[in-house]
Motif scaffolding. Sequence first.
Motif, PDB file in Angstrom:
ATOM      1  N   ALA C  69     -19.521  23.904 -60.015  1.00 12.98           N
ATOM      2  CA  ALA C  69     -18.696  23.857 -61.224  1.00 12.98           C
ATOM      3  C   ALA C  69     -19.536  24.033 -62.482  1.00 12.98           C
ATOM      4  O   ALA C  69     -19.053  24.545 -63.490  1.00 12.98           O
ATOM      5  CB  ALA C  69     -17.933  22.536 -61.289  1.00 12.98           C
ATOM      6  N   LYS C  73     -18.622  30.464 -64.087  1.00 17.78           N
ATOM      7  CA  LYS C  73     -17.527  30.650 -65.031  1.00 17.78           C
ATOM      8  C   LYS C  73     -16.211  30.660 -64.246  1.00 17.78           C
ATOM      9  O   LYS C  73     -16.223  30.875 -63.029  1.00 17.78           O
ATOM     10  CB  LYS C  73     -17.730  31.957 -65.781  1.00 17.78           C
ATOM     11  CG  LYS C  73     -18.965  31.910 -66.679  1.00 17.78           C
ATOM     12  CD  LYS C  73     -19.243  33.251 -67.315  1.00 17.78           C
ATOM     13  CE  LYS C  73     -20.439  33.132 -68.249  1.00 17.78           C
ATOM     14  NZ  LYS C  73     -20.822  34.429 -68.831  1.00 17.78           N
ATOM     15  N   PRO C  74     -15.079  30.454 -64.926  1.00 18.88           N
ATOM     16  CA  PRO C  74     -13.832  30.239 -64.177  1.00 18.88           C
ATOM     17  C   PRO C  74     -13.415  31.395 -63.253  1.00 18.88           C
ATOM     18  O   PRO C  74     -12.688  31.169 -62.305  1.00 18.88           O
ATOM     19  CB  PRO C  74     -12.782  30.053 -65.287  1.00 18.88           C
ATOM     20  CG  PRO C  74     -13.539  29.614 -66.479  1.00 18.88           C
ATOM     21  CD  PRO C  74     -14.891  30.246 -66.374  1.00 18.88           C
ATOM     22  N   TYR C  75     -13.871  32.597 -63.514  1.00 14.71           N
ATOM     23  CA  TYR C  75     -13.455  33.737 -62.675  1.00 14.71           C
ATOM     24  C   TYR C  75     -14.481  34.045 -61.599  1.00 14.71           C
ATOM     25  O   TYR C  75     -14.342  35.044 -60.883  1.00 14.71           O
ATOM     26  CB  TYR C  75     -13.225  34.983 -63.548  1.00 14.71           C
ATOM     27  CG  TYR C  75     -14.437  35.376 -64.366  1.00 14.71           C
ATOM     28  CD1 TYR C  75     -15.432  36.192 -63.836  1.00 14.71           C
ATOM     29  CD2 TYR C  75     -14.603  34.919 -65.663  1.00 14.71           C
ATOM     30  CE1 TYR C  75     -16.542  36.546 -64.578  1.00 14.71           C
ATOM     31  CE2 TYR C  75     -15.715  35.264 -66.414  1.00 14.71           C
ATOM     32  CZ  TYR C  75     -16.670  36.079 -65.869  1.00 14.71           C
ATOM     33  OH  TYR C  75     -17.775  36.422 -66.607  1.00 14.71           O
ATOM     34  N   GLU C  95     -12.946  24.453 -54.478  1.00 10.30           N
ATOM     35  CA  GLU C  95     -11.758  25.099 -55.034  1.00 10.30           C
ATOM     36  C   GLU C  95     -11.079  24.190 -56.064  1.00 10.30           C
ATOM     37  O   GLU C  95     -10.502  24.668 -57.040  1.00 10.30           O
ATOM     38  CB  GLU C  95     -10.765  25.458 -53.923  1.00 10.30           C
ATOM     39  CG  GLU C  95     -11.199  26.630 -53.045  1.00 10.30           C
ATOM     40  CD  GLU C  95     -12.093  26.186 -51.890  1.00 10.30           C
ATOM     41  OE1 GLU C  95     -12.431  24.985 -51.811  1.00 10.30           O
ATOM     42  OE2 GLU C  95     -12.456  27.052 -51.062  1.00 10.30           O
ATOM     43  N   GLY C  98     -11.865  24.959 -59.315  1.00 10.71           N
ATOM     44  CA  GLY C  98     -11.375  26.253 -59.800  1.00 10.71           C
ATOM     45  C   GLY C  98     -12.061  27.479 -59.241  1.00 10.71           C
ATOM     46  O   GLY C  98     -11.791  28.586 -59.706  1.00 10.71           O
ATOM     47  N   LYS C 100     -13.453  30.117 -56.054  1.00  9.06           N
ATOM     48  CA  LYS C 100     -13.313  30.607 -54.689  1.00  9.06           C
ATOM     49  C   LYS C 100     -14.641  30.498 -53.957  1.00  9.06           C
ATOM     50  O   LYS C 100     -15.694  30.750 -54.537  1.00  9.06           O
ATOM     51  CB  LYS C 100     -12.877  32.084 -54.717  1.00  9.06           C
ATOM     52  CG  LYS C 100     -12.409  32.617 -53.370  1.00  9.06           C
ATOM     53  CD  LYS C 100     -12.000  34.096 -53.453  1.00  9.06           C
ATOM     54  CE  LYS C 100     -11.355  34.564 -52.163  1.00  9.06           C
ATOM     55  NZ  LYS C 100      -9.958  34.107 -52.023  1.00  9.06           N
ATOM     56  N   VAL C 133     -12.624  38.326 -57.677  1.00  8.36           N
ATOM     57  CA  VAL C 133     -13.525  37.235 -58.026  1.00  8.36           C
ATOM     58  C   VAL C 133     -14.956  37.772 -58.050  1.00  8.36           C
ATOM     59  O   VAL C 133     -15.368  38.481 -57.135  1.00  8.36           O
ATOM     60  CB  VAL C 133     -13.424  36.100 -56.988  1.00  8.36           C
ATOM     61  CG1 VAL C 133     -14.462  35.021 -57.267  1.00  8.36           C
ATOM     62  CG2 VAL C 133     -12.024  35.517 -56.970  1.00  8.36           C
ATOM     63  N   ARG C 134     -15.687  37.438 -59.075  1.00  9.48           N
ATOM     64  CA  ARG C 134     -17.084  37.879 -59.152  1.00  9.48           C
ATOM     65  C   ARG C 134     -17.948  36.980 -58.262  1.00  9.48           C
ATOM     66  O   ARG C 134     -17.983  35.764 -58.462  1.00  9.48           O
ATOM     67  CB  ARG C 134     -17.565  37.771 -60.594  1.00  9.48           C
ATOM     68  CG  ARG C 134     -18.915  38.378 -60.852  1.00  9.48           C
ATOM     69  CD  ARG C 134     -19.234  38.400 -62.349  1.00  9.48           C
ATOM     70  NE  ARG C 134     -20.550  38.952 -62.558  1.00  9.48           N
ATOM     71  CZ  ARG C 134     -21.671  38.225 -62.688  1.00  9.48           C
ATOM     72  NH1 ARG C 134     -21.608  36.914 -62.661  1.00  9.48           N
ATOM     73  NH2 ARG C 134     -22.838  38.801 -62.862  1.00  9.48           N
ATOM     74  N   ASP C 219     -26.246  21.272 -69.590  1.00  7.97           N
ATOM     75  CA  ASP C 219     -24.948  21.309 -68.907  1.00  7.97           C
ATOM     76  C   ASP C 219     -24.833  20.199 -67.861  1.00  7.97           C
ATOM     77  O   ASP C 219     -23.820  19.499 -67.789  1.00  7.97           O
ATOM     78  CB  ASP C 219     -24.741  22.667 -68.231  1.00  7.97           C
ATOM     79  CG  ASP C 219     -24.473  23.776 -69.243  1.00  7.97           C
ATOM     80  OD1 ASP C 219     -24.160  23.462 -70.409  1.00  7.97           O
ATOM     81  OD2 ASP C 219     -24.580  24.951 -68.868  1.00  7.97           O
TER      82      ASP C 219
END
Lengths: 334, 334, 334, 334
Positions: C69, C73-75, C95, C98, C100, C133-134, C219
């Motif tokens: 997490a 990034k979210p994508y 998951e 957020g 995959k 998804v990247r 972070d």
Amino acid sequence: MIYFNCDYLEGAHPRILEAFEKTNGIQQPGYGEDEYSQKAIEAIKKHLKKDQRVKFIHGGTATNALVIATLLKPYEGVVSVDSGHINVHETGAVEATGHKVISLKGKDGKIQSRDLDQLFREHEESPTRIHEVRPAMVYLSQPTEYGTVYTGEELDEIRKICQYWDRPLFIDGARLAYLPRDNSLEKIAEVADIFYIGGTKCGFLLGEALVYNKIYEEDLSYMIKTMGCLMAKGRVLGIQFFEMFKDNLYFELGQKARQQTLELAEDIQEKGYTIEMPVDANLIFMRCPLEKYEELQQQFVFDVDRREKDDIIIRIAISWATSDDTILQLKKAL
Amino acid sequence: MIYFNCDYLEGAHPRILEAFEKTNGIQQPGYGEDEYSQKAIEAIKKHLKKDQRVKFIHGGTATNALVIATLLKPYEGVVSVDSGHINVHETGAVEATGHKVISLKGKDGKIQSRDLDQLFREHEESPTRIHEVRPAMVYLSQPTEYGTVYTGEELDEIRKICQYWDRPLFIDGARLAYLPRDNSLEKIAEVADIFYIGGTKCGFLLGEALVYNKIYEEDLSYMIKTMGCLMAKGRVLGIQFFEMFKDNLYFELGQKARQQTLELAEDIQEKGYTIEMPVDANLIFMRCPLEKYEELQQQFVFDVDRREKDDIIIRIAISWATSDDTILQLKKAL
Amino acid sequence: MIYFNCDYLEGAHPRILEAFEKTNGIQQPGYGEDEYSQKAIEAIKKHLKKDQRVKFIHGGTATNALVIATLLKPYEGVVSVDSGHINVHETGAVEATGHKVISLKGKDGKIQSRDLDQLFREHEESPTRIHEVRPAMVYLSQPTEYGTVYTGEELDEIRKICQYWDRPLFIDGARLAYLPRDNSLEKIAEVADIFYIGGTKCGFLLGEALVYNKIYEEDLSYMIKTMGCLMAKGRVLGIQFFEMFKDNLYFELGQKARQQTLELAEDIQEKGYTIEMPVDANLIFMRCPLEKYEELQQQFVFDVDRREKDDIIIRIAISWATSDDTILQLKKAL
Amino acid sequence: MIYFNCDYLEGAHPRILEAFEKTNGIQQPGYGEDEYSQKAIEAIKKHLKKDQRVKFIHGGTATNALVIATLLKPYEGVVSVDSGHINVHETGAVEATGHKVISLKGKDGKIQSRDLDQLFREHEESPTRIHEVRPAMVYLSQPTEYGTVYTGEELDEIRKICQYWDRPLFIDGARLAYLPRDNSLEKIAEVADIFYIGGTKCGFLLGEALVYNKIYEEDLSYMIKTMGCLMAKGRVLGIQFFEMFKDNLYFELGQKARQQTLELAEDIQEKGYTIEMPVDANLIFMRCPLEKYEELQQQFVFDVDRREKDDIIIRIAISWATSDDTILQLKKAL
């Protein structure tokens, strides 16, 4: 250039634009409370035998994420065939809402009911099941990403398994108009707990009609806003769906395209090309020698499914807007 | 009934429908790659002095969630005035992406720059700051939810604070058309790192134009799909924005409505009613005795801000579509 | 009953309990600011050649979710072998943040570097990559879920691919103590951007030491709290890691167990049983005829990997606490 | 230096360490299936009149996030007093699971039941409620962040409101041991749907005991893993809770500290200092002239609540481990 790469290349069916014109100056409340949305819902309900409700959403990916996020608890996942749209083409839209997409190997882009049953059984019978994502709902699209179609029997079988294991069945009908007319909206409404009728790929400017069991009413009413799907001018979706469903325009457009597709597929096979997937809606997956493909590219645009050594598998998409003349040109070029 | 309750009661400006007609049959690629979207971007860029990019999104709540989810890390929050749209009217759309909305008490619906500076300072100087959400970006709307407008100096001040603390500034311009012309798009583009030009409330069927520094290009390109905001028929948004920005139609419509609003506000005050918030765009918050309100309700629909003992505070919204005649009727009734 | 089903059956190594006793009354600040945590960090740093930082976390699943997490990034998604812990045994913990988990088919539980390279290449070269998804970071565990071990060359190869595609490499060392001593902590520290040294399965009451490049410091400092991982009494983790790393106790315990495992594996094969996976740490996957298994069950508990027609594949786990006598009993029973 | 800044400065009560020693070599299954956890659950259940279940979690922030994420739907929020731990001290742990913390202005750190009722009523009666986060559960801590205590009547009142509006009540008992004995665990168990008994701040190495209505059993069983809260060595928590609850050690330790606190508070007031909040558990918020504070800092460490012009408000925390002698030194210095 002639485009066969997708079914959202043009604007909307002319009757939709006319309907916008006719209603344009009339004041209506927002957020789907307008009279057109109400009339569209009534028109759609004529095709439903159960007490189901309807909401309109702007697009398919958003609808998929909305439904899955609404139906699942945080530790649950959605089962999809490996080639399913939510599994490969949505940039993690489902995972971004916190849920795993549990993929099953498919056949012709379809979930195999036996695999589904086994997945549920193994989870429920596992002594360590709380260490795994709970497979808690089923997603399938009809027609599928490969343009194939679950038969009525296949749908019944999946339905039975879902009921046995008490899992809701969600059907993505982004291309629903192109289904065989005797295995279409009415059948989907019978087997699904929640599904949508695609507009964007079937002649609308935009929009999908989400149909659901009333048990989901309260949750969806809030979630549609939480997920950024509550359109201020709900009329934009209502007007389109009313125009398409007040008579049978939606199905007429789809059937015409399906007929064109079946005929083109026959012609392609007669010319000696291989078709990779059973053709039953508006998509043809054709194996094309590389050399031929380069020649075709001078004149046509296709979507490429995959490349192999000497061949390329292309996807030919026919739509509500495809003219017979366009198809004739393709036939000639082939 | 005459509706003054919001600015999205009608369809779209007639020129938009004409543009749909004219372009309807032309095949165009999807996902914003169409030529209309490209031309709309160019038309908008003429108003920008910096190297900013543009994407089109279907609605405001979705745009807010998209931007905030893209710019923030999971432990960060967005600062908003307490009456901000994201804080009270979006059913947790921002929180659903994992982020806290940190609210600041406002004045006339506006963030006070001193409070903003103090918030950042206190966080950064706190020895226990890692126990708190990091206030990491600023959201404001111009005009605000109360129809008030940040002056150029106020925007400059907020900008300075954002730069000092190295936090991006995001401006929601859902009603941007109704701003005073000398403190409008160009000023917002100057101070914001990312902002949007509202379509839905300014004469479009739907749509917002998101303008952003190019540093966000890669992330937004993916996120727009992850968040369910990538429209297959991107042309629907491109056509509208091109039509509104190829000449100055967007601003003309807004200025007309703003002028009507200012004049109506003057008339209301002359009649002895109190106006609760400075009027500077297209909204009037009027204090109305309960008895009078009941009388007005026979003929008009307003949005209710709040009820007090003997009075009710109503919101009168003027839009691009409001006719002088309608306003005359309201004046008479008052 | 004698348990061989996992490596967390007992309490902690006695020296850990002694250390708790000795330090018990001394007041120390919370949240990892205590002197034991500082000394533990120094002791671990002696094994590191790069400027890496250390934080202590209460458990493995939480650490995996925290790291993923924080880095994505979210994508974006994390790449894992299909049998990876995050992909199958964590109830969607990743998951839920957020993201995959993108699974690759493995060999002996290990990612194949060629597949990894291809995955990154295909994504980056795809014209429709923003619809997917990247794949943005790599997760692997060393040793793996099957007790196999990536060779130094394999790790170097994966590292090279990660660097070429600019993706961080995250290594889960939940069973790190049991690695061959010449391909252990020091090697992992060399190739990984972030990894953890497992405590729970290696003789601690609980705890994992997360080691990371300093770029992640800010972070992680916040995220550790956001993710519910900041222990008030950080000393509980610090004391344990200091005790285990102030001399070589951690490695001594692991090596003893690894030696026992290798000898047991040899004995098993000599007795004519098949071992399914190369044995190189503290796990043995043994094929066992059903009849024999029923007999063994009278006396022993194993973890069951899977059942086949006539055989059952069991997992034998040796730990820091396994006595030679216990193993002798198993040998006899086999 | 003598520390009064928090209640987690030492290790654990000696009986806990003894219990670790005694049980250390015994093999036990993981994940809370060990016999100590079972015995601890039985010991706790003796204090409960309803059929409630128990699970053990490693820490408070994680427990808060776990409970809220389990009980809420994605569009729902949790109501908390503005000074509540989840609202200000958890770095967005709740928002990271997708939920808004809806804050209510408190009095002495306590939710006012009238405000709570009004919040629910306004939401339910609002015609635009689907545009707002649904306030769907209540969080409060007993004792509160300010060391104040809800009376039995106040708890009954809040309970009644929660039942009327059908919202679960969640009570954070991180400092439960320090409550007045006649308004303690038994009362909380009576009014709450779900709550926890704090260990970390009450003499444990770590750990909280989550007690809940059985309706949440299935969801929590999965969610505890999804949220990274399922400890492999569950015995670590079970052993501690059994030791503290097999007789009344937990309450004895708390009562001793509470008595010390009440006496110290009396002494402080006799000396002419102002105490800012009613003292009823183990915290004293004392107003201290700046000059005096500088003098005290030579010898003592306190937590600072806030600074005003000439004064500083400090928090004095007494714990299970505070000696009478230490308090005497503080009294002298004051």
